[in-house]
Design an enzyme around this catalytic site. Structure first.
Site, mmCIF file in Angstrom:
data_model
loop_
_atom_site.group_PDB
_atom_site.id
_atom_site.type_symbol
_atom_site.label_atom_id
_atom_site.label_comp_id
_atom_site.label_asym_id
_atom_site.label_seq_id
_atom_site.Cartn_x
_atom_site.Cartn_y
_atom_site.Cartn_z
ATOM 1 N N ARG A 59 0.864 17.113 11.756
ATOM 2 C CA ARG A 59 -0.125 16.549 10.817
ATOM 3 C C ARG A 59 -1.511 17.158 11.077
ATOM 4 O O ARG A 59 -2.229 17.495 10.162
ATOM 5 C CB ARG A 59 -0.230 15.028 10.968
ATOM 6 N N HIS A 109 -8.358 3.539 11.171
ATOM 7 C CA HIS A 109 -7.043 3.795 11.774
ATOM 8 C C HIS A 109 -7.059 4.997 12.714
ATOM 9 O O HIS A 109 -6.010 5.543 13.032
ATOM 10 C CB HIS A 109 -5.990 4.009 10.680
ATOM 11 N N GLY A 175 -7.069 4.471 -3.885
ATOM 12 C CA GLY A 175 -5.882 5.180 -3.398
ATOM 13 C C GLY A 175 -5.191 4.540 -2.218
ATOM 14 O O GLY A 175 -4.749 5.238 -1.316
ATOM 15 N N THR A 176 -5.087 3.218 -2.250
ATOM 16 C CA THR A 176 -4.321 2.552 -1.180
ATOM 17 C C THR A 176 -3.354 1.542 -1.793
ATOM 18 O O THR A 176 -3.689 0.861 -2.767
ATOM 19 C CB THR A 176 -5.250 1.911 -0.117
ATOM 20 N N SER A 177 -2.157 1.456 -1.203
ATOM 21 C CA SER A 177 -1.102 0.614 -1.785
ATOM 22 C C SER A 177 -1.316 -0.868 -1.503
ATOM 23 O O SER A 177 -0.643 -1.709 -2.078
ATOM 24 C CB SER A 177 0.259 1.040 -1.237
HETATM 25 P P1 OAD Z 1 0.219 4.440 0.842
HETATM 26 O O1 OAD Z 1 1.068 5.665 0.875
HETATM 27 O O2 OAD Z 1 0.842 3.153 1.218
HETATM 28 O O3 OAD Z 1 -0.391 4.262 -0.619
HETATM 29 C C1 OAD Z 1 -1.015 5.318 -1.302
HETATM 30 C C2 OAD Z 1 -1.499 4.801 -2.659
HETATM 31 O O4 OAD Z 1 -2.188 5.860 -3.292
HETATM 32 C C3 OAD Z 1 -0.383 4.353 -3.597
HETATM 33 O O5 OAD Z 1 -0.719 3.076 -4.142
HETATM 34 C C4 OAD Z 1 -0.376 5.426 -4.699
HETATM 35 O O6 OAD Z 1 -0.063 4.894 -5.980
HETATM 36 C C5 OAD Z 1 -1.812 5.901 -4.661
HETATM 37 N N1 OAD Z 1 -1.998 7.301 -5.102
HETATM 38 C C6 OAD Z 1 -1.165 8.340 -4.945
HETATM 39 N N2 OAD Z 1 -1.686 9.460 -5.456
HETATM 40 C C7 OAD Z 1 -2.900 9.116 -5.967
HETATM 41 C C8 OAD Z 1 -3.946 9.813 -6.652
HETATM 42 N N3 OAD Z 1 -3.857 11.112 -6.911
HETATM 43 N N4 OAD Z 1 -5.041 9.126 -7.022
HETATM 44 C C9 OAD Z 1 -5.148 7.796 -6.777
HETATM 45 N N5 OAD Z 1 -4.217 7.086 -6.145
HETATM 46 C C10 OAD Z 1 -3.103 7.721 -5.746
HETATM 47 O O7 OAD Z 1 -1.057 4.752 1.751
HETATM 48 P P2 OAD Z 1 -2.124 3.738 2.392
HETATM 49 O O8 OAD Z 1 -2.319 2.553 1.511
HETATM 50 O O9 OAD Z 1 -3.306 4.538 2.744
HETATM 51 O O10 OAD Z 1 -1.611 3.689 8.790
HETATM 52 O O11 OAD Z 1 -1.370 3.290 3.707
HETATM 53 C C11 OAD Z 1 -2.034 2.417 4.595
HETATM 54 C C12 OAD Z 1 -1.661 2.740 6.017
HETATM 55 O O12 OAD Z 1 -0.251 2.749 6.161
HETATM 56 C C13 OAD Z 1 -2.058 4.119 6.483
HETATM 57 O O13 OAD Z 1 -3.400 4.195 6.876
HETATM 58 C C14 OAD Z 1 -1.141 4.378 7.625
HETATM 59 C C15 OAD Z 1 0.143 3.772 7.110
HETATM 60 O O14 OAD Z 1 0.914 3.179 8.064
HETATM 61 C C16 OAD Z 1 -1.657 4.361 9.958
HETATM 62 O O15 OAD Z 1 -1.358 5.535 10.075
HETATM 63 C C17 OAD Z 1 -2.109 3.549 11.105
#
Ligand code: OAD
Length: 232
Positions: A59, A109, A175-177
């Site tokens: 990564r 994180h 951009g977070t789920s």
């Molecule tokens: P996720 O992979 O869970 O979610 C990513 C989000 O981004 C989803 O809701 C997608 O629909 C959205 N998405 C994808 N492409 C996009 C785009 N081009 N524009 C806008 N939105 C888009 O990622 P996180 O929510 O960041 O923790 O995950 C949270 C944490 O889970 C991370 O920080 C990580 C993981 O475990 C650690 O590494 C400690």
């Protein structure tokens, strides 16, 4: 909008997707082939150190092949030009916000470009591999691990984040789920104080209905447009 002075922006993997970094939970997500619990926990590190170190080495190396996209650049512009308070809280461990020029930024994180010594606790800026067991610059022992907050560990700077959430007039999530706490709970936290909330995401997140406004689409389009609105 005219009454807004203090802003907290939360970002997740979606903001870096258009730079070429896979998200965690989407199709082709980062965890494909690996269960999160096999990689991202202190237990996994204790059980199979080489697997965890190799995973994060890959990564870290991948960061050399990607660049900030217009969404990172727009937030950096907001950082430069917004004269109220701003805190960009990222869940991302990449360095694309800072490479775009953002400074009012916090990595809750952890960061790929940092190593944490399990022997002395020192955090050191780090761009190379960790799997070959380099010595800690602080204590000389070979106990460096990725400075990433694993599941079950406390995210960084929570006091500072909650203080900013208390003071803000607008909370924006990009951009977070909304699947991982405590970040997923920030919207509820600010809602109870009557603060305005806005979500920008490719699709509705888990907490989408909690936001006053939800804009759906790619971050590279939505974020520059929103920053333009804010700065007008
Ligand atoms: P996720 O992979 O869970 O979610 C990513 C989000 O981004 C989803 O809701 C997608 O629909 C959205 N998405 C994808 N492409 C996009 C785009 N081009 N524009 C806008 N939105 C888009 O990622 P996180 O929510 O960041 O923790 O995950 C949270 C944490 O889970 C991370 O920080 C990580 C993981 O475990 C650690 O590494 C400690």
């Amino acid at each position: 909008m005219a009454s807004i002075r203090n802003i907290v922006v939360l970002t997740g993997a979606g903001i870096s997707a258009e730079s070429g970094l896979a998200t965690f939970r989407g199709p082709g997500g980062l965890w494909e082939g690996h269960r999160v619990e096999d990689i991202c926990t202190p237990e996994a590190l204790a059980r199979d150190r080489a697997l965890v170190q190799n995973f994060y080495d890959l990564r870290r190396a991948a960061l050399r092949t990607v660049a900030p996209n217009p969404a990172h650049e727009a937030l950096a512009r907001l950082d430069r030009e917004w004269d109220g308070e701003l805190l960009i809280v990222t869940q991302n461990v990449d360095d694309l916000h800072e490479r775009a020029g953002a400074t009012r930024l916090l990595h809750m994180h952890g960061a790929l470009h940092s190593a944490l010594c399990e022997a002395c606790g020192e955090r050191t800026a780090w761009t190379e591999a960790l799997s070959d067991g380099p010595p800690c610059p602080g204590c000389g022992r070979a106990w460096l691990r990725p400075d990433i907050v694993f599941f079950g560990e406390m995210p960084y700077e929570m006091e500072r984040i909650y203080a900013a959430l208390q003071r803000c007039d607008l909370f924006v999530s990009i951009g977070t789920s909304g699947a991982v706490y405590p970040a997923a709970g920030f919207v509820q936290e600010v809602r109870s104080n009557g603060i305005q909330t806005l979500e920008m995401n490719l699709e509705p997140s888990a907490g989408s209905t909690l936001f006053d406004e939800s804009r759906l689409g790619p971050a590279s389009i939505l974020v520059p447009a929103w920053v333009e609105e804010m700065l007008q």
